[in-house]
Write an enzyme that holds these catalytic residues in place. Sequence first.
Site, mmCIF file in Angstrom:
data_model
loop_
_atom_site.group_PDB
_atom_site.id
_atom_site.type_symbol
_atom_site.label_atom_id
_atom_site.label_comp_id
_atom_site.label_asym_id
_atom_site.label_seq_id
_atom_site.Cartn_x
_atom_site.Cartn_y
_atom_site.Cartn_z
ATOM 1 N N ASP A 116 0.806 -1.224 0.000
ATOM 2 C CA ASP A 116 0.000 0.000 0.000
ATOM 3 C C ASP A 116 0.839 1.273 0.000
ATOM 4 O O ASP A 116 0.359 2.343 0.406
ATOM 5 C CB ASP A 116 -0.957 0.004 1.197
ATOM 6 C CG ASP A 116 -2.159 -0.904 0.971
ATOM 7 O OD1 ASP A 116 -2.584 -1.035 -0.198
ATOM 8 O OD2 ASP A 116 -2.656 -1.481 1.944
ATOM 9 N N ASP A 163 -6.519 -4.610 -4.714
ATOM 10 C CA ASP A 163 -6.255 -3.235 -4.266
ATOM 11 C C ASP A 163 -4.918 -2.706 -4.784
ATOM 12 O O ASP A 163 -4.731 -1.494 -4.962
ATOM 13 C CB ASP A 163 -6.230 -3.146 -2.736
ATOM 14 C CG ASP A 163 -7.306 -3.976 -2.058
ATOM 15 O OD1 ASP A 163 -7.695 -5.001 -2.625
ATOM 16 O OD2 ASP A 163 -7.728 -3.610 -0.952
HETATM 17 N N1 GLY Z 1 -7.007 -1.685 0.706
HETATM 18 C C1 GLY Z 1 -7.815 -2.172 1.765
HETATM 19 C C2 GLY Z 1 -9.224 -1.816 1.628
HETATM 20 O O1 GLY Z 1 -9.674 -1.348 0.597
HETATM 21 O O2 GLY Z 1 -9.923 -2.000 2.607
#
Ligand code: GLY
Length: 375
Positions: A92, A157
């Site tokens: 992330d 994601d």
């Molecule tokens: N990237 C984690 C979520 O969207 O909750």
Amino acid sequence: MSEEWVKQAEERIRVKLAQVAARSAHKVPYTTKDGVFDDQTGNISWWTNGFWGGMMWQMYHVTKEGLYREIAQELEEKLDATLMDPDGMDHDSGFRWLLTSGANFRETGREEAYRRTLLAACNMAGRFNPAGNFIRAWNDWGNMERRGENAGVAIIDCMMNLPLLYWASEQTKDPRFYQIAVRHADTVTKHFIRGDGSVIHIGEFDPHTGEFLRSVGGQGYAHGSSWTRGQAWAVYGFVLSYLHSKKEKYLECAKRIADYFIVNIPESGLIPVDFCQPKACGWEDSTAAAIAACGMLEIAKAIGGGEDSPYRRAALKLLRTLYEKRCDWSEKTDAVVQKCTAAYHDREHEFTIIYGDYYFMEAIWKLTGQELFMW
Ligand code: GLY
């Protein structure tokens, strides 16, 4: 020309954020309790900790008010603790550093902001597994007993984090980062998109051979269902890969996933946590609506459909619904967008989440032509 409600939304964001920023200047917010932002400073590696910085940079970009820049730069410095923590770094990094140091570098050209962003990109590139051509998502939660458990896990994601790698190649003129990003995007194209245009959340690979093993249920309703935020990450993530690589196949993926999303938008325009959740369950996730709308606006721009583009029309429906039914404009409360949900099987649902506000604001800034494009 922006519609009247878009202009009102822009003005209301500016007015509310001026108040909220002043009283939340030293916080790293995730959600609210009794209308007041919490503070994740003590949990600095949490994946959402860049979004408040992103909001401050969007405000700075249009107002040039020093307070917004100072708040964002303080938050950016706090994130250095994560840059020095291998257990805190995960896939992330785009969310955390493109919206903080990346934005800082774009706006001010500061050298230390450039270094932070490039370090984050190098770390993310190090998560690439060449056996399966995927970027590893999560760590092993600091648990020695379970070491290696997540070595083969990739999630949808991550498509939204690839712009950090594209940025690094553009800046350094070193194609390694780009190559990793497109290889990961190709793997997602192959294993994550279903025949109907929906996407899986989690894919598991054998980390030694690279073989795709299975998909498993994630933050949505069940295995085989359609977690709406995952669909939204895919819509926006694929169009961003198209914008950086100019590979038409990514635009086609973005359109297919967006088409699936659009036919599943309920009459109300309010987005459930999962398109396949039981009819009796009314839980919503406003973040999915805001993120998908951002992606659809980029698709509409990329294909040149103008005002009549079905992607722009769908985005406007999602955003106008949020504006009219799910925004809190009181200056006494800190968050704007209501009814956000982190995961279907969590204990709590429908609260405020910082990235709901971030993407709603980004979408309104896109519509008014004043966005700082950070992806
Ligand atoms: N990237 C984690 C979520 O969207 O909750």
